[in-house]
Structures are given as structure tokens and as C-alpha cells.
Design a protein around this motif. Structure first.
Motif, PDB file in Angstrom:
ATOM      1  N   GLU A  34       0.836  -1.204   0.000  1.00  0.00           N
ATOM      2  CA  GLU A  34       0.000   0.000   0.000  1.00  0.00           C
ATOM      3  C   GLU A  34       0.873   1.257   0.000  1.00  0.00           C
ATOM      4  OE1 GLU A  34      -3.457   2.008  -0.426  1.00  0.00           O
ATOM      5  OE2 GLU A  34      -3.206  -0.162  -0.465  1.00  0.00           O
ATOM      6  N   ARG A  35       1.926   1.247   0.791  1.00  0.00           N
ATOM      7  CA  ARG A  35       2.845   2.395   0.831  1.00  0.00           C
ATOM      8  C   ARG A  35       3.489   2.620  -0.536  1.00  0.00           C
ATOM      9  NH1 ARG A  35       7.539   1.681   4.722  1.00  0.00           N
ATOM     10  NH2 ARG A  35       5.976   2.202   6.278  1.00  0.00           N
ATOM     11  N   LEU A  36       3.948   1.540  -1.160  1.00  0.00           N
ATOM     12  CA  LEU A  36       4.571   1.672  -2.474  1.00  0.00           C
ATOM     13  C   LEU A  36       3.569   2.179  -3.507  1.00  0.00           C
ATOM     14  CD1 LEU A  36       6.726  -1.582  -2.565  1.00  0.00           C
ATOM     15  CD2 LEU A  36       7.559   0.763  -2.312  1.00  0.00           C
ATOM     16  N   ARG A  37       2.348   1.665  -3.456  1.00  0.00           N
ATOM     17  CA  ARG A  37       1.312   2.095  -4.408  1.00  0.00           C
ATOM     18  C   ARG A  37       0.974   3.573  -4.261  1.00  0.00           C
ATOM     19  NH1 ARG A  37      -2.662  -3.187  -3.935  1.00  0.00           N
ATOM     20  NH2 ARG A  37      -1.513  -4.483  -5.426  1.00  0.00           N
ATOM     21  N   LYS A  38       1.119   4.095  -3.067  1.00  0.00           N
ATOM     22  CA  LYS A  38       0.845   5.517  -2.824  1.00  0.00           C
ATOM     23  C   LYS A  38       2.064   6.392  -3.087  1.00  0.00           C
ATOM     24  CE  LYS A  38      -2.847   4.888   0.533  1.00  0.00           C
ATOM     25  NZ  LYS A  38      -3.264   5.060   1.930  1.00  0.00           N
ATOM     26  N   GLY A  39       3.132   5.788  -3.618  1.00  0.00           N
ATOM     27  CA  GLY A  39       4.326   6.554  -3.959  1.00  0.00           C
ATOM     28  C   GLY A  39       5.332   6.671  -2.845  1.00  0.00           C
ATOM     29  N   GLY A  40       5.130   5.926  -1.768  1.00  0.00           N
ATOM     30  CA  GLY A  40       6.047   5.984  -0.635  1.00  0.00           C
ATOM     31  C   GLY A  40       7.389   5.329  -0.928  1.00  0.00           C
ATOM     32  N   GLU A  41       8.333   5.654  -0.102  1.00  0.00           N
ATOM     33  CA  GLU A  41       9.696   5.137  -0.234  1.00  0.00           C
ATOM     34  C   GLU A  41       9.949   4.066   0.823  1.00  0.00           C
ATOM     35  OE1 GLU A  41      12.513   6.838  -2.014  1.00  0.00           O
ATOM     36  OE2 GLU A  41      10.994   7.867  -3.212  1.00  0.00           O
ATOM     37  N   VAL A  42      10.942   3.223   0.554  1.00  0.00           N
ATOM     38  CA  VAL A  42      11.419   2.270   1.555  1.00  0.00           C
ATOM     39  C   VAL A  42      12.935   2.383   1.624  1.00  0.00           C
ATOM     40  CG1 VAL A  42       9.507   0.640   1.264  1.00  0.00           C
ATOM     41  CG2 VAL A  42      11.562   0.359  -0.103  1.00  0.00           C
ATOM     42  N   LYS A  43      13.487   1.932   2.719  1.00  0.00           N
ATOM     43  CA  LYS A  43      14.940   1.956   2.868  1.00  0.00           C
ATOM     44  C   LYS A  43      15.569   0.948   1.922  1.00  0.00           C
ATOM     45  CE  LYS A  43      14.813   3.436   7.641  1.00  0.00           C
ATOM     46  NZ  LYS A  43      15.144   3.154   9.027  1.00  0.00           N
ATOM     47  N   ARG A  44      16.811   1.197   1.589  1.00  0.00           N
ATOM     48  CA  ARG A  44      17.550   0.317   0.692  1.00  0.00           C
ATOM     49  C   ARG A  44      17.569  -1.120   1.207  1.00  0.00           C
ATOM     50  NH1 ARG A  44      19.824   2.044  -3.399  1.00  0.00           N
ATOM     51  NH2 ARG A  44      21.674   3.161  -3.867  1.00  0.00           N
ATOM     52  N   ARG A  45      17.740  -1.264   2.502  1.00  0.00           N
ATOM     53  CA  ARG A  45      17.768  -2.592   3.116  1.00  0.00           C
ATOM     54  C   ARG A  45      16.434  -3.312   2.933  1.00  0.00           C
ATOM     55  NH1 ARG A  45      18.871  -2.874   9.396  1.00  0.00           N
ATOM     56  NH2 ARG A  45      16.993  -4.078   9.709  1.00  0.00           N
TER      57      ARG A  45
END
Length: 86
Positions: A34-45
Motif C-alpha cells: 500500500e505504501r509503495l502504491r501511494k508513492g512511498g519510499e522504503v529503505k535500501r535494506r
């Protein structure tokens, strides 16, 4: 993150795994997709962990890589619809 989301979406379509279950299995976070679909970022790890999970699952479930699955999906999108054809 678009490349990551594209891989996640292709895996979800092929595996028919739900997005919450995927996030929980991949990194212990049911809100990941859901976060990715809303354009959110995640840490490299986190990104590395997600990609490793996808590769393991693709190999064990389908005997394919995620790149094979992406190519398969792109080919299916390119095929013209033959509605009503015999």
C-alpha cells in the motif's frame, strides 16, 4: 521505487498472493505494498529484502526469475485482443 513496485505487482499477479500477506512474508510489514502504491519510499535494506524474497519465491514456485515474469507480463500486454475470433 517504481522499479520495485513494478516487480512487486508482477509477482503478486503471477502468484495471486494478496498484498498484505506479501508484505508480511517479505519484510514483516503488511502495509508495504500500500505504501509503495501511494508513492512511498522504503529503505535500501528493505528494498533488498523484498527483492530477495521475490527471487526466492519465483524460483521455488515457478522455476523462473522475476525478470522472466516481467517479460511474460509485457508480452501478454502487447498481444492484440482477438475478441470474437474463432
Amino acid at each position: 521505487m517504481i522499479a520495485l513496485l513494478k516487480r512487486v505487482e508482477a509477482f503478486l499477479a503471477k502468484s495471486r498472493m494478496g498484498p498484505s500477506y506479501f508484505g508480511r512474508r517479505a519484510v514483516g510489514n503488511s502495509e508495504l505494498v500500500e505504501r509503495l502504491r501511494k508513492g512511498g519510499e522504503v529503505k535500501r535494506r528493505t528494498e533488498r529484502s523484498v527483492l530477495q524474497f521475490i527471487e526466492r519465491e519465483c524460483e521455488s514456485r515457478f522455476g523462473m526469475t522475476i525478470d522472466d515474469i516481467l517479460a511474460e507480463a509485457e508480452e501478454a500486454e502487447e498481444e492484440p485482443e482477438t475478441e470474437g475470433a474463432p
